[in-house]
Design an enzyme around this catalytic site. Structure first.
Site, PDB file in Angstrom:
ATOM      1  N   LYS A  87      48.081 103.506  20.988  1.00  0.00           N
ATOM      2  CA  LYS A  87      47.165 104.326  21.794  1.00  0.00           C
ATOM      3  C   LYS A  87      47.318 103.944  23.264  1.00  0.00           C
ATOM      4  CE  LYS A  87      42.434 105.929  21.101  1.00  0.00           C
ATOM      5  NZ  LYS A  87      41.125 105.510  20.611  1.00  0.00           N
TER       6      LYS A  87
HETATM    7  C1  E4P Z   1      38.667 108.072  20.403  1.00  0.00           C
HETATM    8  O1  E4P Z   1      39.754 107.654  20.095  1.00  0.00           O
HETATM    9  C2  E4P Z   1      37.590 107.230  20.949  1.00  0.00           C
HETATM   10  O2  E4P Z   1      37.643 105.980  20.284  1.00  0.00           O
HETATM   11  C3  E4P Z   1      36.228 107.778  20.691  1.00  0.00           C
HETATM   12  O3  E4P Z   1      36.257 108.991  19.984  1.00  0.00           O
HETATM   13  C4  E4P Z   1      35.286 107.685  21.826  1.00  0.00           C
HETATM   14  O4  E4P Z   1      34.045 108.178  21.380  1.00  0.00           O
HETATM   15  P1  E4P Z   1      32.685 107.892  22.170  1.00  0.00           P
HETATM   16  O5  E4P Z   1      32.637 108.805  23.336  1.00  0.00           O
HETATM   17  O6  E4P Z   1      31.618 108.215  21.149  1.00  0.00           O
HETATM   18  O7  E4P Z   1      32.717 106.441  22.546  1.00  0.00           O
END
Ligand code: E4P
Length: 219
Positions: A87
């Site tokens: 990522k």
């Molecule tokens: C995606 O990969 C992120 O980890 C995540 O969806 C972020 O979500 P949040 O805005 O609820 O922290």
């Protein structure tokens, strides 16, 4: 549509996997910190533990923000297991790193996408997934679902292989709307996946069926 769970909590991952509908996991540094996971060895061991639960698609995020650092970290993460997807944040060096990993055959998830232009760049660099954060856009009065619609259309126009991974999904309607719009993947907490089960007519219907059966059986 693929379902990913957005957590580093092993119990939640196991529960979703046992349901038989889980296609992958996304984590981020905040989610790892929430589980108290820190230090290189513990982080690696935790990713390995996640990989041992699910069949594929475990997004593990780099911490470095420079090209060389992202390449170094990404390669180390990819070595943990074939299920790892590296990522990478949507920044200039991140795009270069995505291009590099794409050439190396290492899957990537470009995270922190908040505009169609960013999604277009990530696709051109060869990202396997892009993660538009719809909940965080909604939080600041932008329409997160509109962004999903835009990206799905743009990718369709040009036949990009990059998959739209709707992230920051906060509730079941987000998930359902993403499915209507053609997002390839949704990542969300366990409660959102389990929320799809609920309907009061299912509960009352089942209660009636069971009561009628008991009555007929003379119980
Ligand atoms: C995606 O990969 C992120 O980890 C995540 O969806 C972020 O979500 P949040 O805005 O609820 O922290």
């Amino acid at each position: 549509m693929k379902f990913f769970i957005d957590t580093a909590n092993l119990n939640d991952i196991k529960e979703a996997y046992d349901l038989g509908v889980l296609d992958g996991v996304t984590t981020n540094p905040s989610l790892m910190a929430k589980e108290g996971i820190s230090g290189e060895e513990r982080v690696r061991a935790h990713y390995k533990a996640i990989c041992d639960i699910v069949d594929d698609n475990v997004s593990a995020e780099v911490i470095a923000t420079d090209f060389e650092g992202m390449i170094r970290e990404g390669k180390e993460l990819a070595k943990i297991d074939d299920k790892i997807v590296v990522k990478i944040p949507m920044i200039k060096d991140g795009i270069k790193a995505i291009k590099y990993f794409s050439n190396e055959g290492i899957r990537t998830n470009c995270t922190l996408i908040f505009s169609a232009g960013q999604a277009l760049l990530a696709a051109k660099a060869g990202a396997t997934y892009v993660s538009p954060f719809i909940g965080r856009l909604d939080d600041i009065s932008y329409d997160g679902l509109e962004l999903i619609d835009q990206i799905v259309n743009i990718y369709e126009n040009y036949g990009y292989a990059t998959q739209v991974l709707a992230a920051s999904v906060r509730h079941t309607m987000h998930l359902i709307k993403c499915a209507e719009l053609g997002a390839d993947v949704v990542t969300c907490p366990l409660k959102v996946i389990l929320g799809l089960l609920n309907h009061p007519l299912t509960d009352s219907g089942l209660a009636t069926f069971l009561a009628d059966h008991a009555k007929a059986a003379g119980k």
